[in-house]
Design a protein around this motif. Structure first.
Motif, PDB file in Angstrom:
ATOM      1  N   VAL A  29       0.819  -1.158   0.144  1.00  0.00           N
ATOM      2  CA  VAL A  29       0.317   0.113  -0.084  1.00  0.00           C
ATOM      3  C   VAL A  29       1.137   1.246   0.310  1.00  0.00           C
ATOM      4  N   PHE A  30       2.448   1.522   0.361  1.00  0.00           N
ATOM      5  CA  PHE A  30       3.190   2.687   1.027  1.00  0.00           C
ATOM      6  C   PHE A  30       3.449   2.507  -0.633  1.00  0.00           C
ATOM      7  N   ILE A  31       3.992   2.091  -0.940  1.00  0.00           N
ATOM      8  CA  ILE A  31       4.222   1.361  -2.619  1.00  0.00           C
ATOM      9  C   ILE A  31       3.134   2.015  -4.004  1.00  0.00           C
ATOM     10  N   ARG A  32       2.255   1.638  -4.014  1.00  0.00           N
ATOM     11  CA  ARG A  32       1.517   1.565  -4.694  1.00  0.00           C
ATOM     12  C   ARG A  32       1.164   3.491  -4.313  1.00  0.00           C
ATOM     13  N   TYR A  33       0.875   3.819  -2.766  1.00  0.00           N
ATOM     14  CA  TYR A  33      -0.583   5.517  -2.863  1.00  0.00           C
ATOM     15  C   TYR A  33       1.100   6.115  -1.967  1.00  0.00           C
ATOM     16  N   GLY A  34       2.152   6.161  -1.294  1.00  0.00           N
ATOM     17  CA  GLY A  34       3.139   6.284  -1.711  1.00  0.00           C
ATOM     18  C   GLY A  34       2.770   7.681  -0.359  1.00  0.00           C
ATOM     19  N   ARG A  35       3.123   9.261  -0.887  1.00  0.00           N
ATOM     20  CA  ARG A  35       2.743  10.341  -0.029  1.00  0.00           C
ATOM     21  C   ARG A  35       1.421  10.935   0.036  1.00  0.00           C
ATOM     22  N   ASP A  36       0.741   9.961  -1.493  1.00  0.00           N
ATOM     23  CA  ASP A  36      -0.832  10.413  -1.103  1.00  0.00           C
ATOM     24  C   ASP A  36      -1.695   9.637  -0.302  1.00  0.00           C
ATOM     25  N   LEU A  37      -0.929   9.123   0.912  1.00  0.00           N
ATOM     26  CA  LEU A  37      -1.210   8.451   1.860  1.00  0.00           C
ATOM     27  C   LEU A  37      -1.930   9.482   2.727  1.00  0.00           C
ATOM     28  N   VAL A  38      -1.768  10.441   2.333  1.00  0.00           N
ATOM     29  CA  VAL A  38      -1.963  11.802   3.467  1.00  0.00           C
ATOM     30  C   VAL A  38      -3.809  12.035   2.976  1.00  0.00           C
ATOM     31  N   ASN A  39      -3.652  12.007   2.064  1.00  0.00           N
ATOM     32  CA  ASN A  39      -5.323  12.064   1.434  1.00  0.00           C
ATOM     33  C   ASN A  39      -6.283  11.136   1.842  1.00  0.00           C
ATOM     34  N   HIS A  40      -5.702  10.036   1.827  1.00  0.00           N
ATOM     35  CA  HIS A  40      -6.717   8.946   2.074  1.00  0.00           C
ATOM     36  C   HIS A  40      -6.970   8.355   3.684  1.00  0.00           C
ATOM     37  N   LYS A  41      -6.984   9.113   5.000  1.00  0.00           N
ATOM     38  CA  LYS A  41      -7.634   9.070   5.770  1.00  0.00           C
ATOM     39  C   LYS A  41      -7.604   8.195   6.410  1.00  0.00           C
ATOM     40  N   GLN A  42      -8.745   6.851   6.087  1.00  0.00           N
ATOM     41  CA  GLN A  42      -9.884   5.807   6.135  1.00  0.00           C
ATOM     42  C   GLN A  42      -7.906   4.872   6.088  1.00  0.00           C
ATOM     43  N   LEU A  43      -7.718   5.119   4.973  1.00  0.00           N
ATOM     44  CA  LEU A  43      -6.863   3.959   4.240  1.00  0.00           C
ATOM     45  C   LEU A  43      -5.499   4.221   5.079  1.00  0.00           C
ATOM     46  N   ARG A  44      -5.062   4.611   5.577  1.00  0.00           N
ATOM     47  CA  ARG A  44      -3.712   4.998   6.445  1.00  0.00           C
ATOM     48  C   ARG A  44      -4.104   4.822   7.472  1.00  0.00           C
ATOM     49  N   GLY A  49      -6.280  -0.514  -2.492  1.00  0.00           N
ATOM     50  CA  GLY A  49      -5.517  -0.535  -0.709  1.00  0.00           C
ATOM     51  C   GLY A  49      -6.557  -0.816   0.157  1.00  0.00           C
ATOM     52  N   ALA A  50      -7.609  -0.872  -0.717  1.00  0.00           N
ATOM     53  CA  ALA A  50      -9.148  -1.286   0.119  1.00  0.00           C
ATOM     54  C   ALA A  50      -8.882  -3.035  -0.013  1.00  0.00           C
ATOM     55  N   ALA A  51      -8.962  -3.411  -1.277  1.00  0.00           N
ATOM     56  CA  ALA A  51      -8.620  -4.432  -1.585  1.00  0.00           C
ATOM     57  C   ALA A  51      -7.258  -5.292  -1.051  1.00  0.00           C
ATOM     58  N   ALA A  52      -5.776  -4.386  -0.626  1.00  0.00           N
ATOM     59  CA  ALA A  52      -4.648  -5.097  -0.016  1.00  0.00           C
ATOM     60  C   ALA A  52      -5.242  -5.112   1.667  1.00  0.00           C
ATOM     61  N   ILE A  53      -6.325  -4.532   2.437  1.00  0.00           N
ATOM     62  CA  ILE A  53      -6.025  -4.715   3.146  1.00  0.00           C
ATOM     63  C   ILE A  53      -7.019  -5.919   3.915  1.00  0.00           C
ATOM     64  N   GLN A  90     -10.979  -5.959  -9.320  1.00  0.00           N
ATOM     65  CA  GLN A  90     -12.730  -5.849  -9.025  1.00  0.00           C
ATOM     66  C   GLN A  90     -12.081  -4.166  -8.763  1.00  0.00           C
ATOM     67  N   TRP A  91     -11.606  -3.859  -8.256  1.00  0.00           N
ATOM     68  CA  TRP A  91     -11.225  -2.708  -7.309  1.00  0.00           C
ATOM     69  C   TRP A  91     -10.898  -1.147  -7.194  1.00  0.00           C
ATOM     70  N   ARG A  92      -9.675  -2.104  -7.999  1.00  0.00           N
ATOM     71  CA  ARG A  92      -9.014  -1.618  -9.024  1.00  0.00           C
ATOM     72  C   ARG A  92      -9.122   0.502  -8.889  1.00  0.00           C
ATOM     73  N   LYS A  93      -9.852   0.667 -10.049  1.00  0.00           N
ATOM     74  CA  LYS A  93     -10.243   1.773 -10.206  1.00  0.00           C
ATOM     75  C   LYS A  93     -11.480   2.647  -9.790  1.00  0.00           C
ATOM     76  N   LYS A  94     -11.559   1.700  -8.415  1.00  0.00           N
ATOM     77  CA  LYS A  94     -12.810   2.528  -8.093  1.00  0.00           C
ATOM     78  C   LYS A  94     -12.578   2.913  -6.224  1.00  0.00           C
ATOM     79  N   MET A 105     -14.197   2.349   2.189  1.00  0.00           N
ATOM     80  CA  MET A 105     -13.304   2.262   3.080  1.00  0.00           C
ATOM     81  C   MET A 105     -13.529   1.908   4.410  1.00  0.00           C
ATOM     82  N   SER A 106     -14.602   2.234   5.606  1.00  0.00           N
ATOM     83  CA  SER A 106     -14.532   2.187   6.723  1.00  0.00           C
ATOM     84  C   SER A 106     -15.171   1.238   6.469  1.00  0.00           C
TER      85      SER A 106
END
Lengths: 190, 115
Positions: free
Chosen positions: A131-146, B20-24, B81-85, B89-90
């Motif tokens: 996830v960090f490799i894919r999103y990098g600094r953009d994680l700043v903008n994804h609160k729940q993902l972070r 990211g959601a798919a990975a988690i 399925q989710w890559r571009k969606k 997330m919650s």
């Protein structure tokens, strides 16, 4: 000064891969938090981001190396069944632990939990690295993902901590030993 | 004076959260499958026998290999399925953490032995 092959592998597994992973975990949590939290004090340069990506990949490699050596190199020695009539169980750690009520719990609780929970660490940290490799600094903008990434990184730390603690205690009470002896140095008599 | 580029402020995300959601979620599923297989192998003799992939390691070899395969296959399938969606997330995060906590509990021997 000498060491047996089995002891050497146990050291590589526990102190080489496992302990290094635990040491790295706190650094990963701090850096993940620092680089992905939107505050004036945080932020990252491309170099810092690249460093954390390499750091997380290294942690994933360490975690997989720890569980794979544990399961496929050391565990078979640990759980080996002694030939019938064996009195000295020192080469059969699982049976040695189970032979006394004072030590049986180290196997029935410690090893039974450790052998499964340890695998949560590589699965979690591989996901975190991805996830960090894919999103990098953009994680700043994804609160729940972070938050989820930090949570799983913390979970991997806890899982590795449980495995590390019981691994150390198991090896203290019934060390995995035996196999060819490796001479490390020849000490002089005092 | 040249200052390094910094990303400390929130901006609209450049990527959707689906990957990211798919990975988690798949990591949560992976650890849960591992925990369930560990309990099943402990309680059910046929499952135990079926999961001995490598005799010296015993049933642990099958429990972990099967769980890793399920994790990776699930990850790839959901990611495609989710890559571009953009997904909820919650909800995905709650499901993943519930599975993770259950997995810690299920692998804890005093709880695993209740089954």
């Amino acid at each position: 000064m000498e060491i047996t092959l089995r002891s050497l592998w146990t050291m590589i597994h526990g102190m080489g891969f496992g302990a290094l992973y635990l040491l790295a975990s706190s650094g990963a949590l701090v850096e993940l938090w620092r680089l992905t939290t939107p505050s004036p004090a945080s932020g990252s340069t491309p170099g810092q981001e690249r460093f954390l990506k390499i750091y997380l990949i290294s942690m994933a490699v360490l975690a997989w190396a720890a569980v794979l050596t544990g399961a496929y190199v050391i565990y078979p020695w640990y759980r080996a069944a002694p030939p019938p009539g064996t009195v000295d169980l020192s080469l059969f750690p699982q049976r040695l632990l189970l032979s006394s009520p004072a030590t049986a719990g180290w196997h029935s609780l410690g090893m039974e939990w450790k052998e499964h929970v340890a695998w949560f660490a590589p699965i979690s940290i591989t996901m975190v690295a991805f996830v960090f490799i894919r999103y990098g600094r953009d994680l700043v903008n994804h609160k729940q993902l972070r938050a989820a990434v930090l949570g799983f990184a913390a979970a991997s730390f806890i899982a590795a901590g449980v495995a590390g603690f019981f691994g150390a205690m198991l090896n203290k009470n019934a060390p995995v030993q035996g196999g060819p002896v490796i001479q490390l140095s020849r000490g002089g008599e005092k | 004076m040249n200052l390094p580029a910094r990303a400390s402020q929130s901006h609209p995300p450049a990527l959707t959260n689906g990957s990211g959601a798919a990975a988690i979620l798949s990591a949560g599923i992976g650890v849960f499958v591992l925990a369930v297989l560990a309990v099943a192998a402990d309680q059910l003799a046929p499952v135990n026998a079926a999961l001995v992939f490598y005799k010296p390691t015993g049933v642990l070899s099958g429990v972990t290999t099967a769980a890793i395969l399920v994790w990776l296959i699930t990850w790839v399938a959901i990611d495609l399925q989710w890559r571009k969606k953009t997904v909820a997330m919650s909800l995905m995060s709650s499901v993943a953490f519930t599975l993770l906590i259950l997995s810690f509990l299920l692998t804890f021997p005093p709880i695993a032995d209740l089954f």
